[in-house]
Write a protein that holds these residues in place. Structure first.
Motif, PDB file in Angstrom:
ATOM      1  N   MET A  74       0.855  -1.226   0.058  1.00  0.00           N
ATOM      2  CA  MET A  74      -0.012  -0.121  -0.147  1.00  0.00           C
ATOM      3  C   MET A  74       0.780   1.202   0.183  1.00  0.00           C
ATOM      4  SD  MET A  74      -2.950  -0.950   2.805  1.00  0.00           S
ATOM      5  CE  MET A  74      -3.834   0.624   2.471  1.00  0.00           C
ATOM      6  N   PHE A  75       2.000   0.962   0.373  1.00  0.00           N
ATOM      7  CA  PHE A  75       2.955   2.283   0.655  1.00  0.00           C
ATOM      8  C   PHE A  75       4.418   2.014  -0.062  1.00  0.00           C
ATOM      9  CE2 PHE A  75       5.598   5.521   3.002  1.00  0.00           C
ATOM     10  CZ  PHE A  75       4.783   6.713   2.597  1.00  0.00           C
ATOM     11  N   ASP A  76       4.200   1.034  -1.046  1.00  0.00           N
ATOM     12  CA  ASP A  76       5.381   0.859  -1.979  1.00  0.00           C
ATOM     13  C   ASP A  76       5.997   1.925  -2.791  1.00  0.00           C
ATOM     14  OD1 ASP A  76       6.537  -0.564  -4.589  1.00  0.00           O
ATOM     15  OD2 ASP A  76       7.189  -1.480  -2.798  1.00  0.00           O
ATOM     16  N   LEU A  77       5.428   2.816  -3.359  1.00  0.00           N
ATOM     17  CA  LEU A  77       6.021   3.917  -3.918  1.00  0.00           C
ATOM     18  C   LEU A  77       7.293   3.787  -4.919  1.00  0.00           C
ATOM     19  CD1 LEU A  77       5.805   6.753  -1.275  1.00  0.00           C
ATOM     20  CD2 LEU A  77       4.247   6.558  -3.477  1.00  0.00           C
ATOM     21  N   GLN A  78       7.237   2.770  -5.889  1.00  0.00           N
ATOM     22  CA  GLN A  78       8.116   2.316  -6.684  1.00  0.00           C
ATOM     23  C   GLN A  78       9.375   1.623  -5.928  1.00  0.00           C
ATOM     24  OE1 GLN A  78       8.904   4.766 -10.065  1.00  0.00           O
ATOM     25  NE2 GLN A  78       7.247   6.036  -9.390  1.00  0.00           N
TER      26      GLN A  78
ATOM     27  N   TYR B 288      10.604   2.688  -3.004  1.00  0.00           N
ATOM     28  CA  TYR B 288      10.879   3.762  -2.242  1.00  0.00           C
ATOM     29  C   TYR B 288      10.019   3.547  -0.916  1.00  0.00           C
ATOM     30  CZ  TYR B 288      14.092   5.098  -5.867  1.00  0.00           C
ATOM     31  OH  TYR B 288      15.130   5.025  -6.726  1.00  0.00           O
ATOM     32  N   GLY B 289       8.823   3.289  -0.607  1.00  0.00           N
ATOM     33  CA  GLY B 289       8.160   3.597   0.450  1.00  0.00           C
ATOM     34  C   GLY B 289       8.879   3.022   1.772  1.00  0.00           C
ATOM     35  N   PRO B 290       9.379   1.903   1.803  1.00  0.00           N
ATOM     36  CA  PRO B 290      10.118   1.634   3.096  1.00  0.00           C
ATOM     37  C   PRO B 290      11.229   2.456   3.454  1.00  0.00           C
ATOM     38  CG  PRO B 290       9.959  -0.459   1.693  1.00  0.00           C
ATOM     39  CD  PRO B 290       9.235   0.712   1.129  1.00  0.00           C
ATOM     40  N   SER B 291      11.903   3.178   2.446  1.00  0.00           N
ATOM     41  CA  SER B 291      13.059   4.003   2.664  1.00  0.00           C
ATOM     42  C   SER B 291      12.340   5.446   3.365  1.00  0.00           C
ATOM     43  CB  SER B 291      13.795   4.151   1.575  1.00  0.00           C
ATOM     44  OG  SER B 291      14.617   5.250   1.729  1.00  0.00           O
TER      45      SER B 291
ATOM     46  N   ALA C 222      12.688  11.250   0.351  1.00  0.00           N
ATOM     47  CA  ALA C 222      11.573  11.793  -0.824  1.00  0.00           C
ATOM     48  C   ALA C 222      12.207  12.272  -1.800  1.00  0.00           C
ATOM     49  CB  ALA C 222      10.714  12.639  -0.257  1.00  0.00           C
ATOM     50  N   GLY C 223      13.407  13.419  -1.673  1.00  0.00           N
ATOM     51  CA  GLY C 223      14.004  14.075  -2.593  1.00  0.00           C
ATOM     52  C   GLY C 223      15.000  13.044  -3.381  1.00  0.00           C
ATOM     53  N   LEU C 224      15.547  12.277  -2.972  1.00  0.00           N
ATOM     54  CA  LEU C 224      16.396  11.280  -3.323  1.00  0.00           C
ATOM     55  C   LEU C 224      15.674  10.533  -4.375  1.00  0.00           C
ATOM     56  CD1 LEU C 224      18.834  10.137  -0.582  1.00  0.00           C
ATOM     57  CD2 LEU C 224      19.207  11.767  -2.599  1.00  0.00           C
ATOM     58  N   ALA C 225      14.459  10.008  -3.840  1.00  0.00           N
ATOM     59  CA  ALA C 225      13.523   9.032  -4.630  1.00  0.00           C
ATOM     60  C   ALA C 225      12.941  10.052  -5.865  1.00  0.00           C
ATOM     61  CB  ALA C 225      12.377   8.579  -3.828  1.00  0.00           C
ATOM     62  N   ALA C 226      12.724  11.258  -5.575  1.00  0.00           N
ATOM     63  CA  ALA C 226      11.856  12.104  -6.587  1.00  0.00           C
ATOM     64  C   ALA C 226      13.454  12.497  -7.864  1.00  0.00           C
ATOM     65  CB  ALA C 226      11.704  13.255  -5.989  1.00  0.00           C
ATOM     66  N   GLY C 227      14.532  12.280  -7.274  1.00  0.00           N
ATOM     67  CA  GLY C 227      15.561  12.745  -8.516  1.00  0.00           C
ATOM     68  C   GLY C 227      15.677  11.421  -9.185  1.00  0.00           C
ATOM     69  N   ALA C 228      15.599  10.393  -8.414  1.00  0.00           N
ATOM     70  CA  ALA C 228      15.829   9.235  -9.295  1.00  0.00           C
ATOM     71  C   ALA C 228      14.923   8.705 -10.122  1.00  0.00           C
ATOM     72  CB  ALA C 228      16.037   7.967  -8.314  1.00  0.00           C
ATOM     73  N   THR C 229      13.659   9.237  -9.888  1.00  0.00           N
ATOM     74  CA  THR C 229      12.421   8.842 -10.659  1.00  0.00           C
ATOM     75  C   THR C 229      11.856   9.830 -11.679  1.00  0.00           C
ATOM     76  OG1 THR C 229      10.880   9.040  -9.021  1.00  0.00           O
ATOM     77  CG2 THR C 229      11.831   6.727  -9.009  1.00  0.00           C
ATOM     78  N   ARG C 230      12.300  10.884 -11.354  1.00  0.00           N
ATOM     79  CA  ARG C 230      11.658  12.307 -11.839  1.00  0.00           C
ATOM     80  C   ARG C 230      10.329  12.184 -11.732  1.00  0.00           C
ATOM     81  NH1 ARG C 230      15.509  12.695 -17.302  1.00  0.00           N
ATOM     82  NH2 ARG C 230      17.604  12.689 -16.343  1.00  0.00           N
ATOM     83  N   GLU C 231       9.968  11.809 -10.771  1.00  0.00           N
ATOM     84  CA  GLU C 231       8.513  11.923 -10.411  1.00  0.00           C
ATOM     85  C   GLU C 231       8.117  12.467  -9.125  1.00  0.00           C
ATOM     86  OE1 GLU C 231       6.253   8.234 -11.062  1.00  0.00           O
ATOM     87  OE2 GLU C 231       6.901   7.996 -13.148  1.00  0.00           O
ATOM     88  N   PRO C 232       8.362  13.884  -8.836  1.00  0.00           N
ATOM     89  CA  PRO C 232       8.355  14.060  -7.363  1.00  0.00           C
ATOM     90  C   PRO C 232       7.111  14.184  -6.500  1.00  0.00           C
ATOM     91  CG  PRO C 232       8.466  15.845  -8.732  1.00  0.00           C
ATOM     92  CD  PRO C 232       8.790  14.786  -9.591  1.00  0.00           C
ATOM     93  N   PHE C 233       5.992  14.366  -7.257  1.00  0.00           N
ATOM     94  CA  PHE C 233       4.759  14.491  -6.705  1.00  0.00           C
ATOM     95  C   PHE C 233       4.367  13.298  -5.671  1.00  0.00           C
ATOM     96  CE2 PHE C 233       0.106  13.990  -6.418  1.00  0.00           C
ATOM     97  CZ  PHE C 233      -0.179  15.207  -5.707  1.00  0.00           C
TER      98      PHE C 233
ATOM     99  N   PHE D  13       5.857  11.125  -4.124  1.00  0.00           N
ATOM    100  CA  PHE D  13       7.049  11.066  -2.820  1.00  0.00           C
ATOM    101  C   PHE D  13       6.817  12.265  -1.954  1.00  0.00           C
ATOM    102  CE2 PHE D  13       9.111   9.047  -6.514  1.00  0.00           C
ATOM    103  CZ  PHE D  13       9.225   7.805  -5.888  1.00  0.00           C
ATOM    104  N   TYR D  14       6.591  13.462  -2.342  1.00  0.00           N
ATOM    105  CA  TYR D  14       6.185  14.551  -1.688  1.00  0.00           C
ATOM    106  C   TYR D  14       4.898  14.579  -1.102  1.00  0.00           C
ATOM    107  CZ  TYR D  14      10.846  16.480  -2.706  1.00  0.00           C
ATOM    108  OH  TYR D  14      12.406  16.691  -2.701  1.00  0.00           O
ATOM    109  N   PHE D  15       4.156  14.128  -1.716  1.00  0.00           N
ATOM    110  CA  PHE D  15       2.513  13.719  -1.251  1.00  0.00           C
ATOM    111  C   PHE D  15       2.524  12.807  -0.180  1.00  0.00           C
ATOM    112  CE2 PHE D  15      -1.532  11.868  -1.315  1.00  0.00           C
ATOM    113  CZ  PHE D  15      -2.572  12.895  -1.192  1.00  0.00           C
ATOM    114  N   ALA D  16       3.200  11.760  -0.291  1.00  0.00           N
ATOM    115  CA  ALA D  16       3.335  10.890   0.836  1.00  0.00           C
ATOM    116  C   ALA D  16       4.013  11.405   2.185  1.00  0.00           C
ATOM    117  CB  ALA D  16       4.220   9.561   0.434  1.00  0.00           C
TER     118      ALA D  16
END
Length: 229
Positions: free
Chosen positions: A1-5, A7-10, A183-194, A196-199
């Motif tokens: 439910m909170f996988d986020l590609q 990055y959720g556990p991180s 979240a910033g690191l995940a957003a930079g890696a996937t180029r999908e910030p919304f 991660f920052y929404f989470a």
């Protein structure tokens, strides 16, 4: 439910660090706040001036600027002083310690004003009664003043705590692996910030909601037996 590609556990791991920073910073802020409030009410000129300068500077400088000044300036100061005590290696300050001390130092000023107002709201007669019963100044402080002031301090204390919790996001700028940085690191890696920052926003909202419920319980607890007008 909170996988986020993946990055959720991180991010959840970063959330635990965020809570730890908030709680340690709160403890530091409460101690500094109480000392500041007592200093302002002590009547001692030096203590009043020192406390006033402290609260004036902290409330007049942005939190981010203070964070950077204390972290980098503190690191320079420590490394300048280290050779004087015979330590020649470079000292790298732990970001967790630096972040907690900085946030605690900042909010100690706000807590000081909150506690000062709460102390002034306690009837002087209660303190005089404790002294008349033979209590020492420390006993009067612990047994009478602090329990009585809590009811008056809780509204301002609650606001400071909620702001402090959100301020923990600033520790990401000094390299601490909190959930904002994760979240910033995940957003930079996937180029999908919304996503991660929404989470991260949802997690902060969850923390503040739990805090509000706890503060409401505390207000009822410390207002037990008080007549509501």
């Amino acid at each position: 439910m909170f996988d986020l590609q993946g990055y959720g556990p991180s991010i959840l791991d970063g959330a635990r660090l965020t809570v730890a920073v908030a709680l340690v910073s709160l403890a530091i802020a409460m101690v500094l706040g109480l000392v500041t409030a007592l200093a302002k009410l002590s009547g001692m000129r030096a203590a009043v001036i020192a406390a006033t300068v402290y609260t004036t500077i902290i409330r007049g400088v942005p939190d981010l600027v203070l964070m950077l000044l204390i972290f980098f300036g503190g690191q320079v100061l420590v490394n300048d002083l280290a050779p004087m005590v015979g330590y020649d290696e470079y000292v790298d300050i732990n970001p967790f310690i630096a972040g907690c001390l900085t946030i605690g130092f900042i909010f100690g000023a706000y807590m000081g004003e909150t506690f000062r107002g709460a102390i002034l709201a306690v009837p002087v007669g209660l303190l005089e009664a404790g002294a008349a019963y033979g209590m020492s100044r420390g006993q009067v402080l612990i047994r009478i003043l602090i329990p009585q002031m809590m009811r008056h301090a809780l509204p301002g204390f609650g606001n400071n705590w909620l702001v402090l919790m959100k301020t923990t996001a600033l520790v990401s700028v000094i390299g601490l692996e909190d959930m904002v940085r994760k979240a910033g690191l995940a957003a930079g890696a996937t180029r999908e910030p919304f996503p991660f920052y929404f989470a991260v926003g949802v997690l902060f909202l969850a923390f503040t909601t739990v805090s509000v419920l706890a503060l409401r319980w505390a207000e009822k607890h410390y207002s037990a037996g008080v007549r509501q007008i």
